[in-house]
Design a protein around this motif. Structure first.
Motif, PDB file in Angstrom:
ATOM      1  N   UNK A  26       0.842  -1.203   0.000  1.00 19.54           N
ATOM      2  CA  UNK A  26       0.000   0.000   0.000  1.00 19.54           C
ATOM      3  C   UNK A  26       0.876   1.251   0.000  1.00 19.54           C
ATOM      4  N   UNK A  27       1.957   1.234   0.776  1.00 16.63           N
ATOM      5  CA  UNK A  27       2.857   2.391   0.822  1.00 16.63           C
ATOM      6  C   UNK A  27       3.494   2.656  -0.530  1.00 16.63           C
ATOM      7  N   UNK A  28       3.869   1.613  -1.241  1.00 26.93           N
ATOM      8  CA  UNK A  28       4.479   1.797  -2.562  1.00 26.93           C
ATOM      9  C   UNK A  28       3.477   2.402  -3.528  1.00 26.93           C
ATOM     10  N   UNK A  29       2.254   1.902  -3.525  1.00 32.06           N
ATOM     11  CA  UNK A  29       1.225   2.420  -4.438  1.00 32.06           C
ATOM     12  C   UNK A  29       0.900   3.871  -4.108  1.00 32.06           C
ATOM     13  N   UNK A  34       1.567   9.702  -5.018  1.00 29.19           N
ATOM     14  CA  UNK A  34       2.007  10.960  -4.414  1.00 29.19           C
ATOM     15  C   UNK A  34       3.124  11.593  -5.237  1.00 29.19           C
ATOM     16  N   UNK A  35       3.968  10.769  -5.838  1.00 27.93           N
ATOM     17  CA  UNK A  35       5.034  11.280  -6.707  1.00 27.93           C
ATOM     18  C   UNK A  35       4.443  12.050  -7.879  1.00 27.93           C
ATOM     19  N   UNK A  36       3.357  11.552  -8.429  1.00 23.07           N
ATOM     20  CA  UNK A  36       2.701  12.266  -9.533  1.00 23.07           C
ATOM     21  C   UNK A  36       2.217  13.640  -9.077  1.00 23.07           C
ATOM     22  N   UNK A  37       1.690  13.721  -7.882  1.00 25.22           N
ATOM     23  CA  UNK A  37       1.209  15.008  -7.355  1.00 25.22           C
ATOM     24  C   UNK A  37       2.382  15.971  -7.180  1.00 25.22           C
TER      25      UNK A  37
END
Length: 185
Positions: A26-29, A34-37
């Motif tokens: 879940x943290x990876x997903x 979040x990286x996209x944001x």
């Protein structure tokens, strides 16, 4: 050999169903989303702000280390050695923004929540400990009252001693018979 395969499969199944593996997935997903944001914030907000002082994109900032840094129009290769420090600056800003957002929007509120919860738990345990202490005090008072009542019986008030009723004479530890009441038993 079939038992070994079954036990390996069972071990693998136990590994996959363990809570920390699921939490990691879940943290990876969430991290990828979040990286996209963060990338959108950098490209949409930070780069234009930096562009007000120079170019529109930090990736365009570079320096030439050796020779003339020009692109060959025929093959698109760079002549000379170019250092793309704008890309490094962009990545560093992305990291700082990510760290700030994670800290201020996730870590700090969660830390405050956990501290508040721990304080409430400590207060609850303190109340429970106080109740246990007060119950213990009440039980001690009852015990002391019973001991005082029994000790008062040995001096002629009446009551059961350690030996039971009538096992000792008056004034002995058995309680003895009560004066004036010997015939009433």
């Amino acid at each position: 050999m079939s038992e070994k395969k079954v036990s390996l499969l069972e071990g693998f199944k136990a590994f996959l169903t363990r809570g920390n593996v699921i939490d990691l997935a879940v943290a990876v997903v969430i991290g990828a989303a979040f990286t996209n944001i963060v990338n959108a914030v950098v490209k949409g907000v930070i780069n234009p702000l930096v562009g007000a002082f120079g170019t529109q994109d930090l990736d365009n900032y570079s320096s030439c280390l050796q020779g003339p840094c020009t692109k060959d129009p025929a093959n698109g290769e760079m002549d000379g050695i170019e250092i793309l420090w704008g890309s490094v600056l962009s990545a560093a800003l992305s990291f700082l923004i990510t760290a700030a957002v994670v800290y201020f929007l996730m870590v700090l509120p969660m830390a405050k929540y956990l501290a508040r919860r721990a304080a409430m738990q400590a207060a609850k345990e303190g109340v429970q400990e106080t109740l246990e202490v007060s119950e213990l005090e009440v039980l001690k008072e009852i015990r002391d009252a019973l001991v005082a009542q029994r000790d008062g019986g040995a001096s002629g008030v009446g009551g059961a001693g350690t030996g039971g009723f009538g096992t000792g004479g008056p004034g002995e530890d058995g309680g003895g018979a009560l004066p004036g009441r010997d015939g009433e038993r």
